[in-house]
Design an enzyme around this catalytic site. Structure first.
Site, PDB file in Angstrom:
ATOM      1  N   ASP A  85      -6.367  -1.176   0.628  1.00 27.70           N
ATOM      2  CA  ASP A  85      -6.757   0.233   0.761  1.00 27.70           C
ATOM      3  C   ASP A  85      -6.570   0.859  -0.608  1.00 27.70           C
ATOM      4  O   ASP A  85      -5.460   0.790  -1.169  1.00 27.70           O
ATOM      5  CB  ASP A  85      -5.838   0.964   1.746  1.00 27.70           C
ATOM      6  CG  ASP A  85      -6.030   0.550   3.188  1.00 27.70           C
ATOM      7  OD1 ASP A  85      -6.841  -0.357   3.456  1.00 27.70           O
ATOM      8  OD2 ASP A  85      -5.357   1.129   4.055  1.00 27.70           O
ATOM      9  N   HIS A 141      -4.742  -8.545   0.663  1.00 24.88           N
ATOM     10  CA  HIS A 141      -5.364  -9.596   1.453  1.00 24.88           C
ATOM     11  C   HIS A 141      -6.409 -10.337   0.619  1.00 24.88           C
ATOM     12  O   HIS A 141      -6.878  -9.835  -0.404  1.00 24.88           O
ATOM     13  CB  HIS A 141      -5.987  -9.005   2.706  1.00 24.88           C
ATOM     14  CG  HIS A 141      -4.979  -8.392   3.635  1.00 24.88           C
ATOM     15  ND1 HIS A 141      -4.562  -8.995   4.795  1.00 24.88           N
ATOM     16  CD2 HIS A 141      -4.273  -7.232   3.546  1.00 24.88           C
ATOM     17  CE1 HIS A 141      -3.662  -8.235   5.399  1.00 24.88           C
ATOM     18  NE2 HIS A 141      -3.465  -7.156   4.656  1.00 24.88           N
ATOM     19  N   SER A 226       0.593   0.682  -6.833  1.00 21.06           N
ATOM     20  CA  SER A 226       0.143  -0.065  -7.994  1.00 21.06           C
ATOM     21  C   SER A 226      -1.363  -0.243  -7.979  1.00 21.06           C
ATOM     22  O   SER A 226      -2.078   0.546  -7.369  1.00 21.06           O
ATOM     23  CB  SER A 226       0.862  -1.409  -8.084  1.00 21.06           C
ATOM     24  OG  SER A 226       0.721  -1.938  -9.383  1.00 21.06           O
TER      25      SER A 226
END
Length: 261
Positions: A85, A141, A226
């Site tokens: 995201d 992911h 980050s």
């Protein structure tokens, strides 16, 4: 004022400061800050896998998993997925090994990949810079199915990778600590570069990490906000036409189409 901010950022970018922050976030004393943290950053606590009271430390809450099904995986078999995201803070074709005008600065793939021999694979590829704020879900992911052919941890600084850091600090994406994963997809190679930042105590791989990852599968996670830089090999990727710098993407969303050379 900008030189003063740069000086203060230089002084606060020491690894020992991040280590202290990380140690506190992993302590039980940090547990009482979880409700305040969630409210301050507008985090949807109902999306978390567990009830907020079940998290024992701030770090455990920060690296939380989501309830199953909240991040559907694009079903197109040729899709390159967003691994996180994030806010898209940079994207475009790599031109002769250069990522141009990322918040006003140019980067070289050679620097970003720590002068790896694999740099040649990306000299005319495509890149995304994906920024995760503290509000975002912080697990990373796999953007595609493939074998992990190499991993490298690069030591470095912990400058902020927010808008100020990218604009006013010198090439932070290439100077900060990085965890680089190379994935061999059937169309070609993909590099997932996890970039540490101020107050990121560590970047960790998911455990157990298989030799072959499936699209949308667990890869790694940040222990604070980050950035991920995603690179595709020369001539194997076509981006979505509606994506641009400033777009928000979710994990599992299609960034574009992978194809053979």
């Amino acid at each position: 004022m900008k030189p003063l901010f740069r000086l203060l950022t230089e002084l606060s970018s020491r690894k020992w400061i991040s280590r202290l922050t990380g140690a506190f976030a992993k302590s039980e004393a940090s547990r009482r800050l979880i409700p305040w943290f969630a409210k301050s950053y507008g985090i949807r606590i109902d999306d978390a896998e567990k009830a907020i009271a079940e998290y024992r430390t701030l770090n455990e809450f920060f690296t939380r998993r989501l309830k199953p099904g909240l991040r559907p995986i694009d079903e197109s078999p040729d899709a390159l997925l967003s691994p996180v995201d994030a806010l898209v803070t940079g994207m475009g074709p790599i031109q002769a090994g250069a990522m141009l005008n990322v918040k006003g600065q140019d980067y070289t793939v050679e620097e970003l990949l720590n002068r790896s021999p694999r740099t040649v694979n990306y000299r005319c590829g495509f890149y995304f810079v994906l920024y995760l704020s503290p509000t975002d879900y912080h697990r990373i992911h796999s953007p595609a199915t493939g074998a992990i052919v190499e991993k490298e941890r690069v030591k470095g600084k912990v400058y902020p990778v927010n808008d100020f850091g990218l604009r006013h600090m010198k090439r932070v994406l290439s100077r900060n600590e990085r965890l680089i994963t190379y994935i061999d997809h059937e169309c070609g190679e993909i590099a997932v570069v996890k970039v540490g930042a101020m107050n990121v105590s560590s970047i960790r791989y998911a455990e157990p990490l298989p030799d072959r990852v499936e699209r949308g599968g667990d890869l790694a996670y940040f222990e604070f906000g980050s950035t991920v830089v995603l690179l595709t090999e020369n001539g194997i990727f076509e981006p979505r036409a509606d994506l641009a710098v400033g777009s928000k993407v979710k994990m599992g969303e299609r960034l574009g189409r992978l194809h053979g050379k």
